[in-house]
Design a protein around this motif. Structure first.
Motif, PDB file in Angstrom:
ATOM      1  N   THR A   1       0.857  -1.180   0.000  1.00  0.00           N
ATOM      2  CA  THR A   1       0.000   0.000   0.000  1.00  0.00           C
ATOM      3  C   THR A   1       0.895   1.232   0.000  1.00  0.00           C
ATOM      4  OG1 THR A   1      -0.140   0.087   2.431  1.00  0.00           O
ATOM      5  CG2 THR A   1      -1.858  -1.146   1.249  1.00  0.00           C
TER       6      THR A   1
ATOM      7  N   ASN B   1      -5.382   0.617  -9.837  1.00  0.00           N
ATOM      8  CA  ASN B   1      -5.983  -0.589  -9.275  1.00  0.00           C
ATOM      9  C   ASN B   1      -5.680  -1.827 -10.108  1.00  0.00           C
ATOM     10  OD1 ASN B   1      -7.594   0.530  -6.999  1.00  0.00           O
ATOM     11  ND2 ASN B   1      -8.587   1.661  -8.656  1.00  0.00           N
TER      12      ASN B   1
ATOM     13  N   LYS C   1     -10.733  -4.303   0.159  1.00  0.00           N
ATOM     14  CA  LYS C   1     -10.198  -2.943   0.317  1.00  0.00           C
ATOM     15  C   LYS C   1     -10.558  -2.378   1.690  1.00  0.00           C
ATOM     16  CE  LYS C   1      -9.891  -1.135  -4.404  1.00  0.00           C
ATOM     17  NZ  LYS C   1     -10.437  -0.155  -5.368  1.00  0.00           N
TER      18      LYS C   1
ATOM     19  N   HIS D   1      -3.178   3.208  -0.416  1.00  0.00           N
ATOM     20  CA  HIS D   1      -3.715   2.614  -1.646  1.00  0.00           C
ATOM     21  C   HIS D   1      -3.057   1.271  -1.935  1.00  0.00           C
ATOM     22  CE1 HIS D   1      -5.176   2.072  -5.689  1.00  0.00           C
ATOM     23  NE2 HIS D   1      -3.930   1.977  -6.131  1.00  0.00           N
TER      24      HIS D   1
END
Length: 289
Positions: free
Chosen positions: A36, A280, A70, A40
């Protein structure tokens, strides 16, 4: 540190699984590692797709809803006080009777681990070392990121604990394959080369991302079966994985290489840094998101 285990966030000191879990007894499990960046989870969609394919191969049912995962990642980051983290998402067959199971696993064990990592990974150089141990063949038609890790462990024991070296696997036939925990790339004459999945390598998500970046940057690519001697004629060599990103090579055998000063390493690393905080999936890169 806290982790997610089967629907709950628990302290690592309280986490436990059954000794009858088939991930422990028979290696019936797969996992993904990713990072991450500022919260993210980079290329999460691709990691979950690969995990799903592995679970299908092992006949394990599990809920891999992207939005739910998520949310779990976000909640666990908050609990651990992290934004930039190493994540390992692990799914095994779960608790069953002793014996080889032929029917589907319906009650999987699901674990998400995290640990702190720095925001930016410098282009840390490594030496490439050809391994005496050969890459084993996949248990199924395509190598899974599974619990079957002895080949990798034995390779790491061969080169030792140094953080400045990465072993290079050759296939039984002597063809270039991959690193111990990485995929392998090299540049010669302005072309990018990497071994094919036919060699039995793990088709890394970062490997796929680098190939997509090369296509976007109009860098010619050759994916195939290559001899050991071919990489010794390279202008640049680097490894890739989802935690260390791009790892420049400064030496293989007696051959010195430019390492982090390599032109293509620099270009690809710049692009990697550009996208890692919001993409993504690799498909988004192809679509120009």
């Amino acid at each position: 540190m806290y982790l997610y285990l089967n629907g709950d966030i628990v302290h690592l000191s309280e986490a436990a699984i059954s000794p009858f879990d088939h991930g422990y007894l028979y290696g019936m499990g797969v996992f993904e590692t990713f990072r991450t960046y500022e919260g993210h989870p980079f290329l999460l969609k691709d990691h979950l797709k690969r995990l799903s394919r592995g679970l299908k191969e092992l006949n394990i049912a599990a809920d891999l809803n992207e939005e739910k995962i998520k949310q779990i990642i976000t909640e666990l980051l908050k609990k651990n006080g992290l934004k930039d983290a190493y994540c390992r998402f692990n799914v095994s067959g779960g608790t069953e009777e002793i014996g080889l199971k032929t029917t589907p696993y319906e009650d999987a064990t699901v674990i998400l681990f995290q640990k702190e990592l720095p925001l930016s990974t410098p282009l840390k150089e490594k030496e490439g070392v050809f391994l005496k141990l050969r890459r084993n063949t996949p248990e199924t038609g395509e190598r899974l990121k599974s619990h079957h890790y002895l080949n990798n462990m034995a390779a790491k024991r061969e080169i030792g604990s140094s953080l400045d070296q990465e072993g290079i696997f050759l296939t039984k036939q002597g063809h270039l394959c991959e690193g111990i925990t990485s995929n392998l790339f090299w540049v010669e004459g302005g072309e990018l080369f990497t071994p094919s999945v036919e060699t039995g390598l793990l088709n890394g998500i970062t490997r796929q991302f680098i190939l997509a970046l090369a296509d976007r940057l109009n860098i010619p690519v050759q994916v195939g079966v290559f001899e050991k001697e071919e990489i010794l004629e390279a202008d640049e060599v680097f490894f890739t994985n989802s935690v260390q990103e791009i790892i420049p090579v400064n030496k293989i055998d007696s051959m010195l290489l430019p390492g982090h000063n390599g032109k293509y390493v620099g270009v690809l690393h710049k692009q990697y840094t550009k996208y890692k905080r919001y993409l993504n999936s690799i498909e988004e890169l192809r679509q120009g998101v």
